[in-house]
Design a protein around this motif. Structure first.
Motif, PDB file in Angstrom:
ATOM      1  N   TRP B   5     -13.340   4.710  13.251  1.00 27.50           N
ATOM      2  CA  TRP B   5     -12.774   6.053  13.215  1.00 27.50           C
ATOM      3  C   TRP B   5     -11.329   6.021  12.704  1.00 27.50           C
ATOM      4  O   TRP B   5     -10.922   6.817  11.865  1.00 27.50           O
ATOM      5  N   GLN B   6     -10.576   5.017  13.204  1.00 27.06           N
ATOM      6  CA  GLN B   6      -9.186   4.886  12.770  1.00 27.06           C
ATOM      7  C   GLN B   6      -9.113   4.576  11.283  1.00 27.06           C
ATOM      8  O   GLN B   6      -8.288   5.132  10.558  1.00 27.06           O
ATOM      9  N   GLN B   7     -10.001   3.681  10.828  1.00 23.96           N
ATOM     10  CA  GLN B   7     -10.036   3.317   9.414  1.00 23.96           C
ATOM     11  C   GLN B   7     -10.302   4.548   8.557  1.00 23.96           C
ATOM     12  O   GLN B   7      -9.647   4.770   7.541  1.00 23.96           O
ATOM     13  N   ALA B   8     -11.260   5.342   9.022  1.00 28.10           N
ATOM     14  CA  ALA B   8     -11.642   6.535   8.271  1.00 28.10           C
ATOM     15  C   ALA B   8     -10.469   7.501   8.191  1.00 28.10           C
ATOM     16  O   ALA B   8     -10.167   8.070   7.131  1.00 28.10           O
ATOM     17  N   LEU B   9      -9.754   7.627   9.315  1.00 25.94           N
ATOM     18  CA  LEU B   9      -8.614   8.526   9.371  1.00 25.94           C
ATOM     19  C   LEU B   9      -7.529   8.063   8.400  1.00 25.94           C
ATOM     20  O   LEU B   9      -6.907   8.853   7.697  1.00 25.94           O
ATOM     21  N   LEU B  10      -7.337   6.730   8.395  1.00 22.95           N
ATOM     22  CA  LEU B  10      -6.323   6.139   7.529  1.00 22.95           C
ATOM     23  C   LEU B  10      -6.667   6.395   6.060  1.00 22.95           C
ATOM     24  O   LEU B  10      -5.812   6.739   5.252  1.00 22.95           O
ATOM     25  N   GLN B  11      -7.974   6.223   5.741  1.00 25.58           N
ATOM     26  CA  GLN B  11      -8.432   6.473   4.369  1.00 25.58           C
ATOM     27  C   GLN B  11      -8.127   7.902   3.952  1.00 25.58           C
ATOM     28  O   GLN B  11      -7.645   8.168   2.851  1.00 25.58           O
ATOM     29  N   LEU B  12      -8.402   8.806   4.895  1.00 29.61           N
ATOM     30  CA  LEU B  12      -8.208  10.226   4.638  1.00 29.61           C
ATOM     31  C   LEU B  12      -6.736  10.501   4.345  1.00 29.61           C
ATOM     32  O   LEU B  12      -6.392  11.171   3.370  1.00 29.61           O
ATOM     33  N   GLN B  13      -5.877   9.916   5.192  1.00 36.29           N
ATOM     34  CA  GLN B  13      -4.441  10.136   5.017  1.00 36.29           C
ATOM     35  C   GLN B  13      -3.965   9.583   3.687  1.00 36.29           C
ATOM     36  O   GLN B  13      -3.135  10.172   3.009  1.00 36.29           O
ATOM     37  N   ARG B  14      -4.523   8.421   3.370  1.00 32.27           N
ATOM     38  CA  ARG B  14      -4.115   7.769   2.137  1.00 32.27           C
ATOM     39  C   ARG B  14      -4.444   8.650   0.942  1.00 32.27           C
ATOM     40  O   ARG B  14      -3.671   8.733  -0.012  1.00 32.27           O
ATOM     41  N   ARG B  15      -5.596   9.301   1.012  1.00 28.46           N
ATOM     42  CA  ARG B  15      -5.993  10.174  -0.087  1.00 28.46           C
ATOM     43  C   ARG B  15      -5.099  11.410  -0.159  1.00 28.46           C
ATOM     44  O   ARG B  15      -4.870  11.955  -1.217  1.00 28.46           O
ATOM     45  N   ARG B  16      -4.593  11.814   1.042  1.00 27.50           N
ATOM     46  CA  ARG B  16      -3.750  13.009   1.038  1.00 27.50           C
ATOM     47  C   ARG B  16      -2.313  12.732   0.600  1.00 27.50           C
ATOM     48  O   ARG B  16      -1.558  13.654   0.370  1.00 27.50           O
ATOM     49  N   LEU B  17      -1.918  11.467   0.576  1.00 24.98           N
ATOM     50  CA  LEU B  17      -0.541  11.114   0.237  1.00 24.98           C
ATOM     51  C   LEU B  17      -0.206  11.654  -1.153  1.00 24.98           C
ATOM     52  O   LEU B  17      -0.874  11.347  -2.129  1.00 24.98           O
ATOM     53  N   ARG B  18       0.867  12.449  -1.239  1.00 21.70           N
ATOM     54  CA  ARG B  18       1.171  13.085  -2.515  1.00 21.70           C
ATOM     55  C   ARG B  18       1.954  12.163  -3.436  1.00 21.70           C
ATOM     56  O   ARG B  18       1.841  12.261  -4.648  1.00 21.70           O
ATOM     57  N   ASP B  19       2.813  11.340  -2.861  1.00 23.48           N
ATOM     58  CA  ASP B  19       3.684  10.524  -3.701  1.00 23.48           C
ATOM     59  C   ASP B  19       3.238   9.067  -3.651  1.00 23.48           C
ATOM     60  O   ASP B  19       3.369   8.415  -2.623  1.00 23.48           O
ATOM     61  N   PRO B  20       2.690   8.531  -4.749  1.00 22.53           N
ATOM     62  CA  PRO B  20       2.170   7.146  -4.730  1.00 22.53           C
ATOM     63  C   PRO B  20       3.264   6.118  -4.455  1.00 22.53           C
ATOM     64  O   PRO B  20       2.967   4.973  -4.114  1.00 22.53           O
ATOM     65  N   ALA B  21       4.548   6.502  -4.614  1.00 22.13           N
ATOM     66  CA  ALA B  21       5.622   5.547  -4.324  1.00 22.13           C
ATOM     67  C   ALA B  21       5.582   5.097  -2.864  1.00 22.13           C
ATOM     68  O   ALA B  21       6.154   4.069  -2.505  1.00 22.13           O
ATOM     69  N   TYR B  22       4.936   5.874  -2.004  1.00 21.16           N
ATOM     70  CA  TYR B  22       4.906   5.543  -0.577  1.00 21.16           C
ATOM     71  C   TYR B  22       3.607   4.885  -0.142  1.00 21.16           C
ATOM     72  O   TYR B  22       3.312   4.817   1.044  1.00 21.16           O
ATOM     73  N   ALA B  23       2.846   4.379  -1.112  1.00 19.10           N
ATOM     74  CA  ALA B  23       1.572   3.743  -0.764  1.00 19.10           C
ATOM     75  C   ALA B  23       1.796   2.525   0.126  1.00 19.10           C
ATOM     76  O   ALA B  23       0.889   2.094   0.844  1.00 19.10           O
ATOM     77  N   TYR B  24       3.038   1.958   0.118  1.00 16.59           N
ATOM     78  CA  TYR B  24       3.293   0.769   0.946  1.00 16.59           C
ATOM     79  C   TYR B  24       3.118   1.051   2.429  1.00 16.59           C
ATOM     80  O   TYR B  24       2.984   0.145   3.239  1.00 16.59           O
ATOM     81  N   LEU B  25       3.111   2.318   2.812  1.00 13.10           N
ATOM     82  CA  LEU B  25       2.893   2.652   4.219  1.00 13.10           C
ATOM     83  C   LEU B  25       1.512   2.224   4.681  1.00 13.10           C
ATOM     84  O   LEU B  25       1.241   2.115   5.870  1.00 13.10           O
ATOM     85  N   PHE B  26       0.610   2.011   3.706  1.00  9.48           N
ATOM     86  CA  PHE B  26      -0.765   1.659   4.061  1.00  9.48           C
ATOM     87  C   PHE B  26      -1.060   0.181   3.848  1.00  9.48           C
ATOM     88  O   PHE B  26      -2.179  -0.270   4.025  1.00  9.48           O
ATOM     89  N   ALA B  27      -0.047  -0.584   3.413  1.00  8.97           N
ATOM     90  CA  ALA B  27      -0.262  -2.022   3.190  1.00  8.97           C
ATOM     91  C   ALA B  27      -0.505  -2.711   4.532  1.00  8.97           C
ATOM     92  O   ALA B  27      -0.143  -2.179   5.572  1.00  8.97           O
ATOM     93  N   PRO B  28      -1.133  -3.908   4.528  1.00  8.32           N
ATOM     94  CA  PRO B  28      -1.296  -4.625   5.801  1.00  8.32           C
ATOM     95  C   PRO B  28       0.090  -4.996   6.352  1.00  8.32           C
ATOM     96  O   PRO B  28       0.935  -5.476   5.591  1.00  8.32           O
ATOM     97  N   PRO B  29       0.350  -4.742   7.624  1.00  4.62           N
ATOM     98  CA  PRO B  29       1.699  -5.004   8.170  1.00  4.62           C
ATOM     99  C   PRO B  29       1.953  -6.502   8.303  1.00  4.62           C
ATOM    100  O   PRO B  29       1.020  -7.274   8.483  1.00  4.62           O
ATOM    101  N   PRO B  30       3.223  -6.940   8.209  1.00  3.25           N
ATOM    102  CA  PRO B  30       3.561  -8.340   8.452  1.00  3.25           C
ATOM    103  C   PRO B  30       3.190  -8.716   9.885  1.00  3.25           C
ATOM    104  O   PRO B  30       3.315  -7.879  10.785  1.00  3.25           O
ATOM    105  N   ALA B  31       2.745  -9.969  10.100  1.00  7.31           N
ATOM    106  CA  ALA B  31       2.288 -10.374  11.436  1.00  7.31           C
ATOM    107  C   ALA B  31       3.455 -10.406  12.412  1.00  7.31           C
ATOM    108  O   ALA B  31       4.584 -10.731  12.031  1.00  7.31           O
ATOM    109  N   GLN B  32       3.179 -10.063  13.655  1.00  7.99           N
ATOM    110  CA  GLN B  32       4.164 -10.177  14.737  1.00  7.99           C
ATOM    111  C   GLN B  32       5.452  -9.401  14.446  1.00  7.99           C
ATOM    112  O   GLN B  32       6.543  -9.840  14.776  1.00  7.99           O
ATOM    113  N   GLU B  33       5.305  -8.255  13.773  1.00 11.69           N
ATOM    114  CA  GLU B  33       6.498  -7.439  13.564  1.00 11.69           C
ATOM    115  C   GLU B  33       6.226  -6.013  13.985  1.00 11.69           C
ATOM    116  O   GLU B  33       5.127  -5.496  13.795  1.00 11.69           O
TER     117      GLU B  33
END
Lengths: 603, 207
Positions: B5-33
């Motif tokens: 469900w979370q993955q699906a929600l994330l996908q949805l948000q990603r599609r709604r993102l208007r500015d591709p410059a901010y796609a890094y918000l969806f990158a895999p996070p660094p470990a232990q940070e």
């Protein structure tokens, strides 16, 4: 954020606001759950740590286990070395600040006061002295230049000298190293080189010393500071430096010389007293004593040692004052005593005058009365407040003939009310410092003989330990009922006095003649009444309580107040609070023992 | 199920993102940070409150990297509720030199990246931030959220003690953490980070 970092504590209180800003912006916070490792030997160290909350335990060092509690800094030595030498772990859940190494080293370069604090900490670890976390006063010492201290002139040998002749030169000159002028230039041959040579099994009579010398010399200019020398020694783990004057070798600075420049200072005050030709010379020596106490305490010296040293200096001062005032022909007929804590050698900070004078029966001198008055007056001018109980040369009660003192002893032992008992207690701590000690010894014998015939009196004598309850509840909580807001506790009444007086009573009972409580404890250790463990605990508890007393006293003096023996437990670190509870617990046990031994409940 | 469900929600948000410059918000996070965050706002109504200041600190492993903190003053478009001024201590003239809200948020996003967010009552702060983000990027912050009051509740609650005191005072006291002067967003973020570290179990190598 800056408000939470302990900038008000040493060594950070030496920083300017701009330097504080630099530190504040470089801080990170680390969290270690209990029992987690922080550093282990061999780890690279590029931070200095300051405990924010919790407790860190250091093991594997020369001082056994050392604890760092809130606001304390570790590990300065590892920081200078770049690698950790000891195992450090969180004794409880611990939060620490960390400051990058470069920031600290930059500060030591730009701020000499900070550098002095910092390297003094390193020096303390090197000296393997008892660890006593406290703000330091040693900056002036560490800012001494090398030319100001006694380094040694070099012993030089020429290039055809053998190892044997080098060893002889070391022995003759009482030095641990010699310089060799060889083909490769100037080299140094040290005791450890000699050791390696012997292990190698070579012939010392034929081997030229220049083959075995080391040519990588670490030098320092005579005009450099002590802390720089300290740093070099730590950085290269070496025991000595070659001192140069404008590039020319002029001496050798041994680590021992450097460290003893800290410890030698009392002698200079002592020398000042001995050399004093007038009363005004003594005044300046007296003024130098209190800063010295603070400095010795800061350099980590044990409180019992400081107390001994300072008592000795004060007794010298009193003795010199008396001999300056009194003509020489008078001395064999009188005996000057110091009494109470001064007599026991446990008075660290200068407080009341506690002194007395015994005069031979029948001896008269026209100036005697005037001398006594001036003695008290001069001490007053040196900053010794008059004794509230009037225990001074200038009062009739404490300046009298042998037979007058004998009748006074009768009076003290005859009607045991609190005032008389305390007078007797102070008398039993008396120590003769000038004049004819036989006068005192005779009176002491008189008292002991009387006591042998009146053993029941000892119970009365010991009774005052019952007066003050140690400020500790059944459940080991500190009781704060003293002070204006009832937030403080009285170290002296609740802790120090019961130990000192109880031991005094036992010493009197068992004919122990020592004045100092620690010495008394040592001499009492074989009596059945006092179990050996308790005796040891008492010595440690007393040392801790007196250390705390000194520490708070120094703080109060710095703030311009009179030391009052009151402490607020909230001002202590967690560790100190725990130790305080433990110490007061020991006092409680001791009181119970005394109550039982002297049947104090029945009085 | 929940993960999906979370993955699906994330996908949805990603599609709604208007500015591709901010796609890094969806990158895999660094470990232990993680990033601990706190805001001061003009009022306590998430529907109208505006941001006055933001503080964020990165947590990596067992270290709160205070030296790389983010502290921003923000110039609100509306007025500051007079009643809130004594709490945060920021008057109109104090924030006059602040950044426009969009620039401040851009810097915040660059700082946090895709790391999970940590905070004390994070919901309110993020609601205010999301309200400002949506008209601009089309989405709120997609980062995972860890509310330390929730962590604390999970740790403390039992059948015998269903009521857990979630006040910051109570939490700091129970966890034996140091207190810092409050209502300074940086200090609040540090406190949340400390609570997080104490309750979060994965700390490297015990002795």
């Amino acid at each position: 954020m800056t408000s939470a970092f302990p900038f008000q504590h040493a060594p950070f209180d030496t920083l300017s606001s701009q330097e504080q800003q630099t530190v504040a912006s470089s801080l990170d916070i680390l969290y270690f759950p209990a029992q987690h490792r922080i550093l282990q030997p061999g780890d690279a160290v590029d931070q200095l740590y300051v405990v924010m909350k919790g407790r860190v335990e250091e093991t594997g060092g020369p001082n056994g286990t050392v604890h760092y509690s809130e606001q304390e800094v570790f590990d300065s030595r590892a920081l200078v070395n770049g690698t950790a030498g000891m195992l450090l772990h969180a004794a409880e859940d611990t939060i620490v600040w960390q400051i990058p190494r470069d920031v600290i080293l930059d500060l030591t370069r730009s701020n000499p006061r900070f550098a002095a604090f910092f390297y003094d900490d390193v020096a303390r670890k090197l000296a393997e002295l008892a660890h006593q976390p406290y703000r330091q006063e040693a900056e002036d010492l560490m800012l001494t230049r090398i030319s100001d201290i006694a380094y040694r002139p070099p012993s030089r040998l020429d290039c055809n000298a053998t190892v044997m002749s080098a060893a002889r030169a070391m022995q003759a000159g009482h030095v641990t190293s010699v310089l060799v002028e060889g083909e490769k230039g100037c080299g140094i041959f040290t005791q450890s080189d000699l050791r390696n040579f012997i292990i190698a099994g070579l012939d010392p009579n034929t081997e030229p010393v220049e083959w075995h010398a080391s040519y990588r010399l670490h030098t320092i200019e005579e005009s450099d500071y002590l802390h720089q020398a300290m740093l070099l020694m730590v950085r290269h783990t070496i025991q000595r430096l070659i001192v140069t004057r404008r590039g020319e070798i002029c001496g050798i600075l041994e680590q021992v010389d450097l460290l003893s420049s800290l410890a030698n200072n009392p002698h200079s005050v002592g020398g000042q007293i001995e050399r004093a030709g007038s009363i005004s010379d003594l005044h300046s020596a007296a003024a130098a004593m209190q800063p010295l106490t603070a400095r010795l305490f800061a350099s980590g010296m044990k409180v019992t040692l400081i107390a001994e040293l300072m008592s000795e200096l004060r007794q010298k001062l009193l003795e010199r004052l008396f001999t300056l005032l009194a003509p020489a022909e008078l001395l064999p007929h009188v005996c000057l005593l110091v009494l109470g804590s001064e007599g026991r050698g446990e008075q660290i900070l200068r407080t009341d005058q506690d002194n007395a004078l015994i005069i031979e029966d029948g001896y008269q001198h026209p100036q005697l009365g005037e001398i006594c008055q001036r003695f008290t007056a001069e001490l007053l001018r040196m900053g010794y407040p008059p004794c509230p109980g009037g225990i001074m040369l200038s009062t009739r009660e404490w300046c009298g003939s042998v037979s007058e003192f004998r009748s006074r002893i009768k009076q003290w032992t005859g009607a045991p009310d609190a005032r008389q008992l305390m007078a007797l207690a102070i008398w039993t701590d008396a120590r003769p410092i000038c004049g004819n000690p036989a006068l005192h010894a005779g009176l002491d014998d008189y008292l002991r003989r009387w006591l042998d015939g009146n053993p029941a009196f000892l119970a009365h004598f010991a009774w005052p330990v019952e007066q003050f309850e140690p400020p500790l509840t059944l459940f080991s909580r500190l009781v704060t009922e003293a002070g204006d807001n009832r937030q403080q506790l009285d170290l002296k009444k609740g802790g120090i006095f019961p130990i000192v007086h109880g031991i005094r009573s036992l010493a009197l009972e068992h004919g122990v003649r020592a004045c100092n409580t620690y010495e008394r404890l040592q001499q009492l250790h074989d009596i059945p009444t006092l179990p050996r463990e308790l005796a040891r605990d008492l010595a440690e508890a007393l040392a801790f309580l007196q250390g705390l007393q000194l520490k708070t006293g120094l703080v109060q003096l710095r703030a311009g107040q009179q030391p009052d023996n009151l402490i607020d437990p909230r001002d202590l670190t967690t560790l100190e609070r725990d130790l305080l509870k433990d110490s007061l617990g020991v006092v409680k046990r001791f009181r119970q023992l005394l109550r039982h031994h002297y049947r104090l409940g029945a009085l | 199920m929940r993960r999906w469900w979370q993955q699906a929600l994330l996908q949805l948000q990603r599609r709604r993102l208007r500015d591709p410059a901010y796609a890094y918000l969806f990158a895999p996070p660094p470990a232990q940070e993680w990033v601990s965050i706190d805001c001061e706002t003009t009022s306590l109504d998430p529907g109208s409150a505006e941001i006055l200041s933001i503080a964020a600190v990165r947590i990596s492993g067992n270290c709160i990297s205070l030296s790389e903190r983010l502290e921003l003053l923000v110039q609100p478009e509306g007025a500051i509720t007079p009643a809130s001024i004594p709490i945060h201590g920021l008057r109109a003239q104090d924030v006059a030199a602040g950044l426009p809200v969009r620039e401040a948020l851009a810097r915040l996003l660059a700082f946090i990246g895709s790391r999970p967010l940590v905070g004390y009552y994070l919901e309110f702060d993020l609601a205010v931030i999301d309200r400002q983000l949506r008209p601009w990027l089309g989405i709120g912050l997609p980062n995972p959220r860890i509310d330390v009051s929730g962590l604390y509740y999970d740790r403390m609650v039992t059948a015998y003690h269903p009521d857990v005191d979630l006040s910051l005072d109570a939490i700091l006291h129970t966890l034996q953490l140091p207190d810092l002067p409050r209502h300074d967003p940086l200090n609040d973020a540090i406190l949340a980070a400390l609570i997080f570290l104490k309750l979060h179990s994965q700390i490297p190598e015990p002795l």
